[in-house]
Design an enzyme around this catalytic site. Structure first.
Site, short mmCIF file in Angstrom:
data_model
loop_
_atom_site.label_atom_id
_atom_site.label_comp_id
_atom_site.label_asym_id
_atom_site.label_seq_id
_atom_site.Cartn_x
_atom_site.Cartn_y
_atom_site.Cartn_z
N LYS A 1 -47.38 5.07 -21.49
CA LYS A 1 -48.47 5.00 -20.51
C LYS A 1 -48.71 6.41 -19.99
O LYS A 1 -47.77 7.10 -19.60
CB LYS A 1 -48.07 4.11 -19.33
CG LYS A 1 -48.33 2.64 -19.57
CD LYS A 1 -48.22 1.89 -18.26
CE LYS A 1 -48.42 0.41 -18.48
NZ LYS A 1 -48.29 -0.35 -17.23
N HIS B 1 -44.42 -3.43 -7.97
CA HIS B 1 -45.39 -2.33 -8.02
C HIS B 1 -46.72 -2.62 -7.32
O HIS B 1 -47.41 -1.69 -6.95
CB HIS B 1 -45.63 -1.90 -9.47
CG HIS B 1 -44.52 -1.03 -10.01
ND1 HIS B 1 -43.21 -1.45 -10.06
CD2 HIS B 1 -44.52 0.24 -10.50
CE1 HIS B 1 -42.46 -0.49 -10.57
NE2 HIS B 1 -43.23 0.55 -10.84
N HIS C 1 -47.72 0.34 -5.01
CA HIS C 1 -48.90 1.18 -5.17
C HIS C 1 -49.76 1.17 -3.90
O HIS C 1 -50.34 2.19 -3.54
CB HIS C 1 -49.71 0.72 -6.39
CG HIS C 1 -49.08 1.14 -7.69
ND1 HIS C 1 -49.52 0.71 -8.91
CD2 HIS C 1 -48.04 1.97 -7.95
CE1 HIS C 1 -48.77 1.24 -9.87
NE2 HIS C 1 -47.86 2.01 -9.30
N1 LIG Z 1 -46.00 6.28 -17.32
C1 LIG Z 1 -45.23 5.35 -16.82
O1 LIG Z 1 -44.90 4.35 -17.49
C2 LIG Z 1 -44.68 5.51 -15.43
C3 LIG Z 1 -43.63 4.69 -14.98
C4 LIG Z 1 -43.10 4.93 -13.72
C5 LIG Z 1 -43.61 5.95 -12.94
N2 LIG Z 1 -44.63 6.71 -13.42
C6 LIG Z 1 -45.16 7.81 -12.61
O2 LIG Z 1 -44.15 8.78 -12.45
C7 LIG Z 1 -44.42 9.54 -11.28
C8 LIG Z 1 -43.17 9.75 -10.50
O3 LIG Z 1 -42.27 10.46 -11.28
P1 LIG Z 1 -41.03 11.26 -10.65
O4 LIG Z 1 -40.34 10.39 -9.68
O5 LIG Z 1 -40.27 11.84 -11.76
O6 LIG Z 1 -41.75 12.36 -9.75
P2 LIG Z 1 -42.15 13.89 -9.96
O7 LIG Z 1 -42.61 14.17 -11.30
O8 LIG Z 1 -43.06 14.20 -8.82
O9 LIG Z 1 -40.78 14.66 -9.71
C9 LIG Z 1 -40.14 14.56 -8.48
C10 LIG Z 1 -39.78 15.92 -7.90
O10 LIG Z 1 -38.61 16.39 -8.52
C11 LIG Z 1 -38.80 17.73 -8.99
N3 LIG Z 1 -37.94 17.84 -10.17
C12 LIG Z 1 -38.15 17.32 -11.39
N4 LIG Z 1 -37.08 17.51 -12.17
C13 LIG Z 1 -36.19 18.20 -11.42
C14 LIG Z 1 -34.88 18.67 -11.67
N5 LIG Z 1 -34.26 18.43 -12.81
N6 LIG Z 1 -34.25 19.35 -10.68
C15 LIG Z 1 -34.86 19.53 -9.46
N7 LIG Z 1 -36.08 19.08 -9.17
C16 LIG Z 1 -36.73 18.41 -10.14
C17 LIG Z 1 -40.27 17.83 -9.23
O11 LIG Z 1 -40.71 19.16 -9.19
C18 LIG Z 1 -40.82 17.00 -8.09
O12 LIG Z 1 -40.86 17.78 -6.93
C19 LIG Z 1 -45.49 8.77 -10.53
O13 LIG Z 1 -46.70 9.43 -10.68
C20 LIG Z 1 -45.54 7.43 -11.23
O14 LIG Z 1 -46.81 6.84 -11.18
C21 LIG Z 1 -45.16 6.51 -14.63
#
Ligand SMILES: NC(=O)c1ccc[n+]([C@@H]2O[C@H](COP(=O)([O-])OP(=O)(O)OC[C@H]3O[C@@H](n4cnc5c(N)ncnc54)[C@H](O)[C@@H]3O)[C@@H](O)[C@H]2O)c1
Length: 566
Positions: free
Chosen positions: A341, A447, A451
């Site tokens: 996705k 979700h 959301h």
């Molecule tokens: N495509 C899908 O199937 C799916 C499923 C679930 C969630 N999502 C999406 O994922 C997003 C959330 O993802 P997330 O929680 O990874 O958030 P994110 O990508 O915002 O990362 C969270 C924070 O952690 C930091 N970060 C990332 N890796 C790091 C590391 N190794 N060390 C230190 N800091 C680090 C980033 O810079 C950011 O500030 C949402 O937009 C959500 O809608 C998509």
């Protein structure tokens, strides 16, 4: 760092039966089989060679003079004999595993491993050589037809390993990793303690192809272990955010450079607001300015935000270029990087503009989690709990015993949890890649509430996605109870588990900048993708481990559940 020698030791230690390589002609069973045999110190047998030795004529001659049924009978008896040889590697002719009696014997007395590869690779590799079945017709069509008929048999093998353009050495490594993963899954707790948990590889099968997920320590430092040969030597476009760049991406660029023609990197601001039309456009223009081509490879190095945005950009630039996910948050490793996705947000609705676009490879390096803030660990953990709640009660129980250890950074527990999560997601995606049959929609447990909370919090870090999911799951559990499905005890279990580990569980735990009303949340839910002509739709739990979809949920009931949490 991954020591492939550890895999060899584990495989030798635990496997007391032959490994039988099955799959199409040209996939490399003999070449890779010989390599495996020499690494494990075992004997190697090729069933075709054994038959030729036995009857004293070529396979072609047996086919033309005696016919295919006679050949299959010879093959059956030869395999039966080889299966009694103890640990060894047996390369089985492409059709051998499609004769029910032979298939059964192989499954019962060996570890059957399906070596799989895309048809274009098989065509290339069968160009030279004596292949009776390819003598008539266009080889690509013949191979495709054969595979279409044989897939149902090959899929019965214990292990499925995909060769997406690897050298024989690389394929042998991948085979060992996947065999070890298979053995680990089935080992007793005592045996598990002797495993060195450093890396594994699993396969996600989608409608028209498969792709590998690598999970382990030190993977980013060793791209040669996982980057498919055919993707090497191309232009790489790395998309990352600035938190991740200095911690991870800069050193990844260094290790990747020797394998690629060029490596360009774009650094974006971290946070949900980056999944916007403006940033999407900026990424596309950066790629175009830097000479993106049809064979360029996009790498997403970061959390779910970077993965979703980079995936959408990779899917749409030049109608789609190859894409590799290198997730660096717990949430992205266990959820967003797998399943294809890809989306961006509008001002008022999350993930509203997007597509399904599967990556070529997912690389989950546990070492990247070392720098992840605790709040992000907790956010990712919520999505892990979700897998237990919607489909695996035993996993939920396991989390009850191991969740706290994992959140303290214990790599062994983290690896098991990520592996289980990825397995579950891969299973669901294989059944319902594009969310058509309803199976995949179950992944949205919690979700619809989440959301709506995120949209009202404003995507500015006030409320992280996983935090919203944690609250959403509690509310969805209460909704399930009020609809008469879930026992109150189970609702309490879910609440207590999340609360005890420090996750947010109530709407009042969120510090909204402007006060939020029940109506604000309901109207956000109505804009959600999950709403349809039947009104508000939710994933509900029938019990822990069993989820279902519920349409036309009474708005007043939802309002009262929201109210109780504010
Ligand atoms: N495509 C899908 O199937 C799916 C499923 C679930 C969630 N999502 C999406 O994922 C997003 C959330 O993802 P997330 O929680 O990874 O958030 P994110 O990508 O915002 O990362 C969270 C924070 O952690 C930091 N970060 C990332 N890796 C790091 C590391 N190794 N060390 C230190 N800091 C680090 C980033 O810079 C950011 O500030 C949402 O937009 C959500 O809608 C998509």
């Amino acid at each position: 760092m991954i020591e492939i020698e550890h895999c060899q030791e584990d495989v030798k230690k635990l496997l007391e039966r032959p490994i039988v390589l099955v799959g199409m002609m040209g996939v490399g069973k003999t070449t890779v089989g010989r390599l495996l045999a020499s690494r494990l110190g075992w004997a190697f047998y090729d069933t075709d060679d054994e038959i030729v030795r036995l009857v004293g004529k070529s396979i072609s001659d047996i086919f033309s003079e005696d016919g295919e049924p006679a050949f299959r009978e010879l093959e059956r008896t030869t395999i039966k004999h080889l299966l009694s040889q103890g640990p060894c590697i047996i390369s089985c002719g492409g059709g051998g595993f499609t004769v029910p009696e032979t298939t059964q014997a192989i499954k019962e007395r060996s570890l059957a491993l399906w070596m799989d590869a895309p048809i274009h690779l098989l065509v290339d590799r069968t160009k030279s050589g004596d292949r009776p079945l390819l003598k008539h017709g266009n080889p690509e069509d013949v191979l495709q037809n054969l595979l279409d008929r044989r897939r149902v048999y090959y899929a019965q093998a214990h292990v499925h390993v995909l060769d997406d353009g690897l050298t024989p050495d690389e394929m042998a490594n991948r085979v060992l990793l996947q065999i070890r993963e298979y053995l680990y899954d089935r080992a007793s707790d005592q045996e598990k303690e002797s495993f060195v948990p450093d890396a594994m590889c699993m396969t996600v099968t989608v409608t028209d192809r498969s792709y590998p997920i690598f999970i382990g320590s030190g993977l980013i430092k060793q791209p040669e272990l996982w980057l498919a040969h055919e993707l090497q030597g191309r232009d790489a476009f790395i998309i990352t955010d600035y938190n991740v760049r200095e911690r991870i991406t800069d050193s990844f660029v260094k290790t990747l450079k020797p394998l690629m023609k060029s490596v360009s990197m774009m650094e974006l601001a971290p946070g949900e607001q980056t999944k916007s039309f403006e940033r999407y456009q900026a990424v596309l223009e950066w790629m175009i300015d830097n000479g993106v081509k049809r064979d360029s490879v996009v790498f997403a190095v970061g959390g779910g935000v970077i993965g979703d945005l980079a995936g959408f950009a990779a899917a749409t630039i030049m109608r789609g270029v190859d894409f590799i996910q290198v997730p660096t948050t717990l949430l992205s490793q266990v959820d967003s990087s797998v399943g294809g996705k890809a989306a961006i947000n509008s001002k008022s609705a999350k993930n509203i503009v997007g597509t399904f676009y599967q990556p070529r490879t997912v690389v989950i390096d546990l070492d990247t989690l070392m720098t992840l803030p605790r709040r992000e660990w907790l956010s990712g953990y919520a999505e892990i709990v979700k897998y237990g709640l919607i489909g695996d009660e035993a996993f939920f129980e396991w989390l009850g015993e191991n969740g706290a250890l994992m959140l303290d950074g214990n790599l062994s527990q983290t690896m098991r949890a990520i592996e289980t999560g990825c397995h579950k997601k891969a299973e669901i995606v294989a059944k319902d890649e594009k969310e058509k049959s309803g199976e995949r929609a179950l992944l949205n447990f919690g979700h619809t509430f989440a959301h709506a909370l995120e949209a009202n919090a404003g995507y500015d870090g006030t409320l992280l996605h996983g935090e919203a999911v944690s609250i959403g799951m509690v509310l969805a559990a209460r909704l399930s109870q009020r609809l008469g499905y879930l026992a109150q005890d189970d609702v309490d279990k879910i609440y207590n588990h999340l609360h005890f580990l420090g996750l947010k569980t109530e709407i009042r735990d969120v510090e909204f900048k402007t006060p939020v009303t029940v109506n604000d949340l309901i109207s956000a839910m109505k804009k959600d993708k999950k709403t349809d002509v039947h009104g508000l739709k939710f994933v509900v739990l029938k019990r822990i481990g069993v989820a279902d979809l519920e349409s036309s949920v009474d708005e007043a009931l939802v309002a009262s559940i929201l109210e109780g949490s504010m």
